[in-house]
Design a protein around this motif. Structure first.
Motif, mmCIF file in Angstrom:
data_model
loop_
_atom_site.group_PDB
_atom_site.id
_atom_site.type_symbol
_atom_site.label_atom_id
_atom_site.label_comp_id
_atom_site.label_asym_id
_atom_site.label_seq_id
_atom_site.Cartn_x
_atom_site.Cartn_y
_atom_site.Cartn_z
ATOM 1 N N PRO A 1 5.917 2.723 -0.518
ATOM 2 C CA PRO A 1 5.582 2.070 0.753
ATOM 3 C C PRO A 1 5.416 0.553 0.677
ATOM 4 N N GLU A 2 5.055 0.027 -0.473
ATOM 5 C CA GLU A 2 4.852 -1.426 -0.592
ATOM 6 C C GLU A 2 6.131 -2.189 -0.913
ATOM 7 N N LEU A 3 7.201 -1.494 -1.222
ATOM 8 C CA LEU A 3 8.431 -2.156 -1.681
ATOM 9 C C LEU A 3 9.179 -2.816 -0.532
ATOM 10 N N ASP A 4 9.526 -4.065 -0.717
ATOM 11 C CA ASP A 4 10.357 -4.792 0.243
ATOM 12 C C ASP A 4 11.814 -4.373 0.006
ATOM 13 N N PRO A 5 12.556 -4.015 1.053
ATOM 14 C CA PRO A 5 13.951 -3.586 0.863
ATOM 15 C C PRO A 5 14.850 -4.659 0.259
ATOM 16 N N ALA A 6 14.467 -5.914 0.355
ATOM 17 C CA ALA A 6 15.288 -6.994 -0.186
ATOM 18 C C ALA A 6 14.961 -7.302 -1.646
ATOM 19 N N ALA A 7 14.020 -6.586 -2.231
ATOM 20 C CA ALA A 7 13.615 -6.851 -3.615
ATOM 21 C C ALA A 7 14.697 -6.408 -4.595
ATOM 22 N N PHE A 8 14.732 -7.076 -5.735
ATOM 23 C CA PHE A 8 15.625 -6.705 -6.834
ATOM 24 C C PHE A 8 14.841 -5.739 -7.715
ATOM 25 N N VAL A 9 15.345 -4.521 -7.893
ATOM 26 C CA VAL A 9 14.612 -3.486 -8.626
ATOM 27 C C VAL A 9 15.461 -2.950 -9.767
ATOM 28 N N VAL A 10 14.886 -2.951 -10.965
ATOM 29 C CA VAL A 10 15.472 -2.282 -12.121
ATOM 30 C C VAL A 10 14.378 -1.358 -12.643
ATOM 31 N N HIS A 11 14.468 -0.091 -12.250
ATOM 32 C CA HIS A 11 13.417 0.870 -12.587
ATOM 33 C C HIS A 11 13.979 1.969 -13.468
ATOM 34 N N ARG A 12 13.270 2.255 -14.525
ATOM 35 C CA ARG A 12 13.587 3.386 -15.394
ATOM 36 C C ARG A 12 12.374 4.298 -15.367
ATOM 37 N N GLY A 13 12.559 5.517 -14.907
ATOM 38 C CA GLY A 13 11.456 6.438 -14.674
ATOM 39 C C GLY A 13 10.639 6.781 -15.893
ATOM 40 N N GLU B 1 4.194 -15.974 -8.827
ATOM 41 C CA GLU B 1 3.133 -15.089 -9.296
ATOM 42 C C GLU B 1 3.731 -13.887 -10.009
ATOM 43 N N VAL B 2 3.083 -13.446 -11.087
ATOM 44 C CA VAL B 2 3.552 -12.305 -11.869
ATOM 45 C C VAL B 2 2.451 -11.251 -11.866
ATOM 46 N N ASP B 3 2.778 -10.038 -11.401
ATOM 47 C CA ASP B 3 1.815 -8.940 -11.336
ATOM 48 C C ASP B 3 2.235 -7.825 -12.282
ATOM 49 N N VAL B 4 1.285 -7.331 -13.064
ATOM 50 C CA VAL B 4 1.515 -6.150 -13.897
ATOM 51 C C VAL B 4 1.027 -4.947 -13.110
ATOM 52 N N ILE B 5 1.904 -3.990 -12.895
ATOM 53 C CA ILE B 5 1.578 -2.783 -12.135
ATOM 54 C C ILE B 5 1.601 -1.619 -13.111
ATOM 55 N N ASP B 6 0.447 -0.972 -13.258
ATOM 56 C CA ASP B 6 0.349 0.118 -14.220
ATOM 57 C C ASP B 6 0.976 1.404 -13.677
ATOM 58 N N ARG B 7 0.996 2.400 -14.518
ATOM 59 C CA ARG B 7 1.639 3.671 -14.218
ATOM 60 C C ARG B 7 1.058 4.328 -12.951
ATOM 61 N N ASP B 8 -0.258 4.193 -12.750
ATOM 62 C CA ASP B 8 -0.905 4.840 -11.612
ATOM 63 C C ASP B 8 -0.520 4.209 -10.271
ATOM 64 N N ARG B 9 -0.312 2.914 -10.236
ATOM 65 C CA ARG B 9 0.027 2.211 -8.992
ATOM 66 C C ARG B 9 1.529 2.063 -8.778
ATOM 67 N N LYS B 10 2.318 2.496 -9.756
ATOM 68 C CA LYS B 10 3.767 2.292 -9.685
ATOM 69 C C LYS B 10 4.395 3.019 -8.493
ATOM 70 N N ARG B 11 3.952 4.215 -8.205
ATOM 71 C CA ARG B 11 4.534 4.982 -7.105
ATOM 72 C C ARG B 11 4.360 4.247 -5.775
ATOM 73 N N LYS B 12 3.192 3.676 -5.558
ATOM 74 C CA LYS B 12 2.945 2.949 -4.315
ATOM 75 C C LYS B 12 3.759 1.649 -4.269
ATOM 76 N N ALA B 13 3.852 0.960 -5.408
ATOM 77 C CA ALA B 13 4.591 -0.302 -5.467
ATOM 78 C C ALA B 13 6.089 -0.098 -5.257
#
Length: 134
Positions: A73-85, A58-70
């Motif tokens: 608190p919703e982030l799994d510690p085992a997730a692969f994250v490449v975030h540019r603020g 499944e592919v989810d698009v998370i907009d700017r408003d929901r990004k902080r939550k994603a």
């Protein structure tokens, strides 16, 4: 107190553009879908990391408003994250590989709808249930 004339401002003229160029180069991560030469299987490349599209769920698009939550608190510690603020939306890509401990990828992209459509187009169809299981 300092050197007069050209010697006073010349270091700023040289050093500041070099620092700005270095920061831009370090903050640039290429996100692309490409075919690998040997197997011909398409893969998602984010920097040096790559994911065969057969493992895209499944592919989810998370907009700017929901990004902080994603990303909080919703982030799994085992997730692969490449975030540019400075990039607004992020894409959450769930993985279907049972051997991979990573549950999903979260990546920043300027064109999330376009990338999500491309990933959804290339992911394999779910297996059809057998008649004896119905």
């Amino acid at each position: 107190m300092g050197y007069p004339g050209v010697r006073a401002w010349l270091p700023y003229l040289i050093v500041l553009p070099v620092v700005v160029a270095l920061l831009l180069a370090l903050g640039r991560i290429k996100v692309e879908v490409r075919d690998t030469g040997e197997s011909g299987e398409p893969e998602l490349w984010v920097g040096d990391a790559h994911l065969p599209l057969r493992f895209v769920g499944e592919v989810d698009v998370i907009d700017r408003d929901r990004k902080r939550k994603a990303l909080g608190p919703e982030l799994d510690p085992a997730a692969f994250v490449v975030h540019r603020g400075w990039v607004g939306p992020v894409l959450r890509i769930h993985l279907t590989d049972p051997a991979d401990p990573t549950p999903y990828w979260v990546i920043s992209t300027r064109r999330p709808e376009q990338l999500a459509g491309l990933l959804r187009e290339h992911r394999p169809a779910p297996p059809e249930p057998r008649p004896d299981q119905a």
